[in-house]
Design an enzyme around this catalytic site. Structure first.
Site, PDB file in Angstrom:
ATOM      1  N   ASP A 155     -63.105 -10.222 -35.251  1.00 61.66           N
ATOM      2  CA  ASP A 155     -62.726 -11.291 -34.049  1.00 61.66           C
ATOM      3  C   ASP A 155     -60.967 -10.195 -33.862  1.00 61.66           C
ATOM      4  OD1 ASP A 155     -62.014 -12.109 -31.521  1.00 61.66           O
ATOM      5  OD2 ASP A 155     -61.802 -14.213 -32.366  1.00 61.66           O
ATOM      6  N   SER A 156     -61.086  -9.307 -34.045  1.00 62.48           N
ATOM      7  CA  SER A 156     -59.891  -8.491 -33.971  1.00 62.48           C
ATOM      8  C   SER A 156     -58.976  -7.829 -32.531  1.00 62.48           C
ATOM      9  CB  SER A 156     -60.449  -7.097 -34.798  1.00 62.48           C
ATOM     10  OG  SER A 156     -61.410  -6.345 -34.023  1.00 62.48           O
ATOM     11  N   PRO A 162     -51.673  -3.337 -36.039  1.00 64.89           N
ATOM     12  CA  PRO A 162     -52.814  -4.133 -37.775  1.00 64.89           C
ATOM     13  C   PRO A 162     -54.524  -3.854 -36.961  1.00 64.89           C
ATOM     14  CG  PRO A 162     -51.554  -5.501 -36.296  1.00 64.89           C
ATOM     15  CD  PRO A 162     -51.078  -4.205 -35.565  1.00 64.89           C
TER      16      PRO A 162
HETATM   17  N1  SAM Z   1     -60.653 -12.017 -28.214  1.00 68.20           N
HETATM   18  C1  SAM Z   1     -59.805 -10.891 -28.775  1.00 68.20           C
HETATM   19  C2  SAM Z   1     -59.806  -9.370 -28.452  1.00 68.20           C
HETATM   20  O1  SAM Z   1     -61.211  -9.130 -27.658  1.00 68.20           O
HETATM   21  O2  SAM Z   1     -59.045  -8.561 -28.190  1.00 68.20           O
HETATM   22  C3  SAM Z   1     -59.416 -10.761 -30.455  1.00 68.20           C
HETATM   23  C4  SAM Z   1     -58.701 -11.854 -30.696  1.00 68.20           C
HETATM   24  S1  SAM Z   1     -57.549 -12.393 -31.632  1.00 68.20           S
HETATM   25  C5  SAM Z   1     -56.455 -12.851 -31.824  1.00 68.20           C
HETATM   26  C6  SAM Z   1     -57.374 -11.147 -33.092  1.00 68.20           C
HETATM   27  C7  SAM Z   1     -57.039 -11.676 -34.072  1.00 68.20           C
HETATM   28  O3  SAM Z   1     -56.702  -9.867 -34.837  1.00 68.20           O
HETATM   29  C8  SAM Z   1     -55.283 -11.258 -33.901  1.00 68.20           C
HETATM   30  O4  SAM Z   1     -54.933 -12.758 -33.954  1.00 68.20           O
HETATM   31  C9  SAM Z   1     -54.713 -10.491 -34.855  1.00 68.20           C
HETATM   32  O5  SAM Z   1     -52.968 -11.032 -35.725  1.00 68.20           O
HETATM   33  C10 SAM Z   1     -55.586 -10.291 -35.958  1.00 68.20           C
HETATM   34  N2  SAM Z   1     -55.305  -8.738 -36.776  1.00 68.20           N
HETATM   35  C11 SAM Z   1     -55.068  -8.068 -36.119  1.00 68.20           C
HETATM   36  N3  SAM Z   1     -56.041  -6.709 -37.538  1.00 68.20           N
HETATM   37  C12 SAM Z   1     -55.862  -7.505 -38.346  1.00 68.20           C
HETATM   38  C13 SAM Z   1     -55.929  -6.885 -39.582  1.00 68.20           C
HETATM   39  N4  SAM Z   1     -56.230  -5.843 -39.839  1.00 68.20           N
HETATM   40  N5  SAM Z   1     -56.724  -7.915 -40.205  1.00 68.20           N
HETATM   41  C14 SAM Z   1     -56.676  -9.536 -40.154  1.00 68.20           C
HETATM   42  N6  SAM Z   1     -56.338  -9.839 -38.726  1.00 68.20           N
HETATM   43  C15 SAM Z   1     -56.152  -8.637 -38.321  1.00 68.20           C
END
Ligand code: SAM
Length: 289
Positions: A155-156, A162
């Site tokens: 769910d990135s 990142p």
């Molecule tokens: N539903 C959303 C979308 O479709 O764009 C994604 C939501 S969720 C907020 C995405 C999350 O991924 C964020 O909280 C972010 O901090 C996390 N994230 C980004 N890169 C990451 C990584 N390399 N490892 C773990 N989490 C990561």
């Protein structure tokens, strides 16, 4: 009047009126804003890109959680990578048979700020004793953990900043190693019409690693431009061809309450338009008799 214009695309963007700014600042990893908009409720934005809104989040989270869990049929160990807003934990936790839910999120501030300003997303799910939160980069975690999972949900954010690591071949390979036999990886994969190269790249990378891979879709209003595609990868090709009767039986037995997901949509979501099949390189073989 303040407005927010999404910066995901160079020459096109959706605009929101900001009725109330609830939080806006940089975390150690990204710029984070949460504001209220009359049409969509509270909106989470990371690095200028809309992540989730109160109004339409249920479509995304139900489809990314329930499709693999009900297709698997007996998921006990589930991993969520990213998902800091907490709604994926909420949806996964609805399944009573799941014994452990691990969430690997790079940015603790996203979790904390969403619990504070977007509480309906997690809706108390972090108090569930089955939930274990790890603050780490998803790729590093996957490459170092000894845990195995039945379902992995990526769910990135988009593959910028990142989130880029979560779209790499190395990440998919590490996921495959950490899946139990019959395990399923699903991924957030952007809007096919707007982000075709992201989809093509993921298709190529999944095909290098998994015996069976495909995508399924759902239209989510604030991920503008048509269907969002979700990546699907497993070593068991039968898992995306379950009968409607079996899915109905599992859905009823699960007792989950949904606003978008149902077994008919589950099956239909794997039927993709020709232009999307062309992007993923499947238009000429699997779908022609
Ligand atoms: N539903 C959303 C979308 O479709 O764009 C994604 C939501 S969720 C907020 C995405 C999350 O991924 C964020 O909280 C972010 O901090 C996390 N994230 C980004 N890169 C990451 C990584 N390399 N490892 C773990 N989490 C990561």
């Amino acid at each position: 009047m303040r407005e927010f214009v999404e910066t995901l695309y160079d020459s096109y963007g959706q605009l929101f009126r900001i009725d109330e700014m609830l939080f806006e600042n940089r975390t150690a990893h990204q710029h984070l804003a949460i504001f209220h908009n009359a049409a969509f409720g509270r909106v989470l934005v990371l690095d200028g890109i809309v992540q989730t809104t109160e109004k339409d989040e249920f479509i995304y989270h139900e489809m990314l959680a329930h499709v693999p869990i009900l297709a698997h049929g007996d998921a006990r160990q589930v991993l969520i990578v990213g998902g800091g807003d907490g709604a994926m934990v909420r949806e996964v936790a609805c399944h009573r048979q799941i014994e452990q839910i691990t969430q690997v999120e790079i940015d603790l501030r996203v979790i904390d700020l969403c619990r504070q300003h977007l509480p309906s997303h997690s809706n108390g799910a972090y108090d569930d004793s089955r939930v274990n939160v790890v603050i780490d980069d998803g790729l590093s975690f996957m490459q170092s953990t000894a845990q195995r999972f039945d379902v992995i949900i990526s769910d990135s954010t988009d593959p910028i900043g990142p989130g880029e690591a979560l779209f790499s071949g190395a990440f998919y390979a590490a996921c495959k190693k950490r899946l139990n036999p019959g395990g399923i990886l699903v991924t957030q994969n952007g809007v096919a019409f707007m982000q075709p190269s992201e989809l093509a790249t993921t298709a190529r990378r999944l095909s290098n690693v998994f015996d069976d891979w495909h995508f399924y879709g759902a239209a989510i209003p604030t991920y503008v431009g048509g269907i969002m595609t979700f990546g699907w990868a497993t070593d068991d090709p039968g898992l995306r061809h379950h009968s409607l009767a079996l899915l109905r039986q599992r859905y009823a037995a699960s007792g989950i309450q949904t606003r978008h997901y149902n077994p008919e949509l589950h099956r239909a979501a794997f039927a993709l338009p020709q232009h999307v099949l062309q992007i993923i390189g499947k238009a000429s073989n699997e779908y022609r008799s």
